[in-house]
Scaffold this motif. Structure first.
Motif, PDB file in Angstrom:
ATOM      1  N   GLY A   1       0.829  -1.197   0.000  1.00  0.00           N
ATOM      2  CA  GLY A   1       0.000   0.000   0.000  1.00  0.00           C
ATOM      3  C   GLY A   1       0.864   1.247   0.000  1.00  0.00           C
ATOM      4  O   GLY A   1       0.609   2.205  -0.750  1.00  0.00           O
ATOM      5  N   ILE A   2       1.910   1.241   0.821  1.00  0.00           N
ATOM      6  CA  ILE A   2       2.835   2.380   0.857  1.00  0.00           C
ATOM      7  C   ILE A   2       3.585   2.500  -0.464  1.00  0.00           C
ATOM      8  O   ILE A   2       3.795   3.603  -0.983  1.00  0.00           O
ATOM      9  CB  ILE A   2       3.827   2.221   2.024  1.00  0.00           C
ATOM     10  CG1 ILE A   2       3.086   2.089   3.349  1.00  0.00           C
ATOM     11  CG2 ILE A   2       4.797   3.406   2.059  1.00  0.00           C
ATOM     12  CD1 ILE A   2       2.106   3.185   3.638  1.00  0.00           C
ATOM     13  N   PHE A   3       3.974   1.369  -1.035  1.00  0.00           N
ATOM     14  CA  PHE A   3       4.651   1.360  -2.328  1.00  0.00           C
ATOM     15  C   PHE A   3       3.782   2.031  -3.404  1.00  0.00           C
ATOM     16  O   PHE A   3       4.257   2.852  -4.189  1.00  0.00           O
ATOM     17  CB  PHE A   3       4.967  -0.087  -2.713  1.00  0.00           C
ATOM     18  CG  PHE A   3       5.527  -0.260  -4.098  1.00  0.00           C
ATOM     19  CD1 PHE A   3       6.777   0.239  -4.424  1.00  0.00           C
ATOM     20  CD2 PHE A   3       4.809  -0.931  -5.069  1.00  0.00           C
ATOM     21  CE1 PHE A   3       7.300   0.077  -5.708  1.00  0.00           C
ATOM     22  CE2 PHE A   3       5.317  -1.101  -6.350  1.00  0.00           C
ATOM     23  CZ  PHE A   3       6.566  -0.600  -6.665  1.00  0.00           C
ATOM     24  N   GLY A   4       2.502   1.718  -3.419  1.00  0.00           N
ATOM     25  CA  GLY A   4       1.591   2.328  -4.386  1.00  0.00           C
ATOM     26  C   GLY A   4       1.390   3.807  -4.151  1.00  0.00           C
ATOM     27  O   GLY A   4       1.368   4.611  -5.103  1.00  0.00           O
ATOM     28  N   VAL A   5       1.268   4.185  -2.907  1.00  0.00           N
ATOM     29  CA  VAL A   5       1.080   5.597  -2.551  1.00  0.00           C
ATOM     30  C   VAL A   5       2.294   6.427  -2.975  1.00  0.00           C
ATOM     31  O   VAL A   5       2.163   7.528  -3.513  1.00  0.00           O
ATOM     32  CB  VAL A   5       0.838   5.716  -1.038  1.00  0.00           C
ATOM     33  CG1 VAL A   5       1.052   7.143  -0.561  1.00  0.00           C
ATOM     34  CG2 VAL A   5      -0.556   5.238  -0.681  1.00  0.00           C
ATOM     35  N   MET A   6       3.470   5.889  -2.730  1.00  0.00           N
ATOM     36  CA  MET A   6       4.686   6.587  -3.133  1.00  0.00           C
ATOM     37  C   MET A   6       4.704   6.850  -4.630  1.00  0.00           C
ATOM     38  O   MET A   6       5.080   7.939  -5.087  1.00  0.00           O
ATOM     39  CB  MET A   6       5.920   5.756  -2.757  1.00  0.00           C
ATOM     40  CG  MET A   6       6.233   5.690  -1.287  1.00  0.00           C
ATOM     41  SD  MET A   6       7.565   4.490  -0.983  1.00  0.00           S
ATOM     42  CE  MET A   6       8.896   5.178  -1.982  1.00  0.00           C
TER      43      MET A   6
ATOM     44  N   VAL B   1       0.316  10.142   1.306  1.00  0.00           N
ATOM     45  CA  VAL B   1       0.638  10.811   0.040  1.00  0.00           C
ATOM     46  C   VAL B   1       1.437  12.089   0.286  1.00  0.00           C
ATOM     47  O   VAL B   1       2.332  12.435  -0.499  1.00  0.00           O
ATOM     48  CB  VAL B   1      -0.675  11.135  -0.719  1.00  0.00           C
ATOM     49  CG1 VAL B   1      -0.443  12.180  -1.795  1.00  0.00           C
ATOM     50  CG2 VAL B   1      -1.275   9.871  -1.321  1.00  0.00           C
ATOM     51  N   VAL B   2       1.141  12.782   1.385  1.00  0.00           N
ATOM     52  CA  VAL B   2       1.649  14.145   1.580  1.00  0.00           C
ATOM     53  C   VAL B   2       3.174  14.236   1.576  1.00  0.00           C
ATOM     54  O   VAL B   2       3.742  15.052   0.827  1.00  0.00           O
ATOM     55  CB  VAL B   2       1.051  14.759   2.870  1.00  0.00           C
ATOM     56  CG1 VAL B   2       1.649  16.133   3.126  1.00  0.00           C
ATOM     57  CG2 VAL B   2      -0.469  14.840   2.754  1.00  0.00           C
ATOM     58  N   PRO B   3       3.915  13.455   2.393  1.00  0.00           N
ATOM     59  CA  PRO B   3       5.371  13.622   2.368  1.00  0.00           C
ATOM     60  C   PRO B   3       5.996  13.295   1.022  1.00  0.00           C
ATOM     61  O   PRO B   3       6.961  13.948   0.604  1.00  0.00           O
ATOM     62  CB  PRO B   3       5.867  12.663   3.469  1.00  0.00           C
ATOM     63  CG  PRO B   3       4.735  11.737   3.725  1.00  0.00           C
ATOM     64  CD  PRO B   3       3.501  12.499   3.430  1.00  0.00           C
ATOM     65  N   PHE B   4       5.448  12.317   0.317  1.00  0.00           N
ATOM     66  CA  PHE B   4       6.033  11.953  -0.976  1.00  0.00           C
ATOM     67  C   PHE B   4       5.615  12.920  -2.071  1.00  0.00           C
ATOM     68  O   PHE B   4       6.338  13.099  -3.059  1.00  0.00           O
ATOM     69  CB  PHE B   4       5.670  10.502  -1.311  1.00  0.00           C
ATOM     70  CG  PHE B   4       6.258   9.543  -0.319  1.00  0.00           C
ATOM     71  CD1 PHE B   4       7.595   9.206  -0.378  1.00  0.00           C
ATOM     72  CD2 PHE B   4       5.484   9.025   0.708  1.00  0.00           C
ATOM     73  CE1 PHE B   4       8.162   8.359   0.559  1.00  0.00           C
ATOM     74  CE2 PHE B   4       6.034   8.184   1.647  1.00  0.00           C
ATOM     75  CZ  PHE B   4       7.384   7.850   1.580  1.00  0.00           C
ATOM     76  N   ALA B   5       4.475  13.561  -1.896  1.00  0.00           N
ATOM     77  CA  ALA B   5       4.114  14.654  -2.790  1.00  0.00           C
ATOM     78  C   ALA B   5       5.119  15.804  -2.633  1.00  0.00           C
ATOM     79  O   ALA B   5       5.520  16.432  -3.621  1.00  0.00           O
ATOM     80  CB  ALA B   5       2.700  15.138  -2.493  1.00  0.00           C
TER      81      ALA B   5
END
Length: 260
Positions: free
Chosen positions: A69-74, A154-158
Motif C-alpha cells: 500500500g505504501i509502495f503504491g502511494v509513493m 501521500v503528503v510527504p512523498f508529494a
C-alpha cells in the motif's frame, strides 16, 4: 492574487474544478495510470497471495498488504508531482497559471487531491485482494486506519516529488523519480521484510521516509510497536516541510530569473 477577492462559493468551485481536471488528465495518461494501479496489485498477487500461501504465512500476507500500500502511494505521489511539475515548469505552464485569475495554491491542491484519489483506489484494490484471495482478517478499525495511513501518506512523498520537479528538467524527471522511488522502496523493506535482507540494509533503513510510513502501517496491524509512531510521524512531517520549503525557494528563484 489574494483569496479574499474570491467569494467562498467561487473559491471552492475553483479548487474543485482544478482537482477534477487534473484527475481526468492523468486518468487519460496510460503511462501513469496503468503502472500506478497495476504494479502494487501485481506484486501483492505474486508475493502476498501466491508465495504467501506457499509459506502459509498470514502474517506475511498482512505485512505485504501494509507495505505494498505504501509502495503504491509513493508511486502516485512521486510521479504525479515530480514528473508533471517538471514538465509544466519547463513548458511555462506554471507561469501561465500564476497569471490566471485563480486562487493561489489551486494547482498544488489539485495535484494533491489527484494523488489521494489514486491512493484510495490502490488501497481498495489491495484490500479486496487481501480479504478475498489472501484471507487477511482485520478489524474494521484496522481497515479504516490502514486506509487513512495510505491516503495521508501521500503528503510527504508529494513534497518530495514537488522538490524533484523544481530541480530537474521534464526530460530527466521520470528517470530521477525512478532512481528515488524503486531503491527507496526496496531499501526500506516495502518489497520484503527487512529481516530477510542483509543487516546493513536494516541498519540504514530509517534513513528513508518510506521506512517510517511503512512502520506506521505495520503498527496498525500490530506488527510494529505503536510506541514508535510519534517518532515516525515527526520524521515524515520534517521531510514534508523541508522538501516543500526547498521547492518553494526553487520556484521563487526561477521566477526572479525568468524563463530565459
Amino acid at each position: 492574487m489574494s483569496t479574499g477577492k474570491f467569494p467562498t462559493a467561487r473559491l471552492l468551485r475553483c479548487y474543485a474544478l482544478e482537482g477534477k481536471y487534473e484527475f481526468l488528465r492523468l486518468l487519460r495518461t496510460h503511462s501513469f495510470v496503468l503502472p500506478s494501479l497495476l504494479f502494487p496489485a501485481m506484486f501483492y498477487l505474486l508475493f502476498g497471495v501466491v508465495l504467501g500461501a506457499r509459506r502459509g504465512g498470514g502474517e506475511l500476507q498482512a505485512y505485504l498488504l501494509a507495505t505494498y500500500g505504501i509502495f503504491g502511494v509513493m508511486g502516485v505521489a512521486l510521479f504525479g508531482f515530480g514528473v508533471t511539475i517538471a514538465i509544466e515548469r519547463e513548458r511555462g505552464f506554471l507561469t501561465l497559471k500564476r497569471a490566471l485569475p485563480m486562487p493561489p495554491g489551486a494547482l498544488l491542491f489539485a495535484k494533491l487531491a489527484m494523488a489521494m484519489i489514486f491512493a484510495t483506489i490502490i488501497s481498495l484494490i489491495l484490500a479486496t485482494l487481501a480479504a478475498t484471495l489472501a484471507g487477511v482478517l482485520l478489524d474494521p478499525a484496522q481497515w479504516l486506519l490502514l486506509f487513512a495511513v495510505n491516503v495521508l501518506g501521500v503528503v510527504p512523498f508529494a513534497a518530495i516529488g514537488l522538490c524533484i520537479g523544481t530541480l530537474v528538467s521534464g526530460q530527466a524527471a521520470p528517470a530521477i523519480v525512478n532512481l528515488v522511488y524503486l531503491p527507496m522502496s526496496f531499501l526500506s523493506g516495502l518489497w520484503m521484510p527487512l529481516s530477510v535482507l542483509p543487516d546493513a540494509i536494516g541498519r540504514f533503513a530509517p534513513v528513508w521516509p518510506s521506512y517510517h510510513l511503512g512502520r506506521i502501517s505495520l503498527a496498525v496491524l500490530g506488527q510494529e510497536d505503536s510506541g514508535g509512531v510519534p517518532g515516525h510521524v515527526a520524521v515524515l512531517l520534517a521531510t514534508t516541510l523541508g522538501c516543500f520549503l526547498l521547492a518553494r525557494r526553487q520556484l521563487a528563484n526561477a521566477e526572479q530569473v525568468g524563463p530565459g
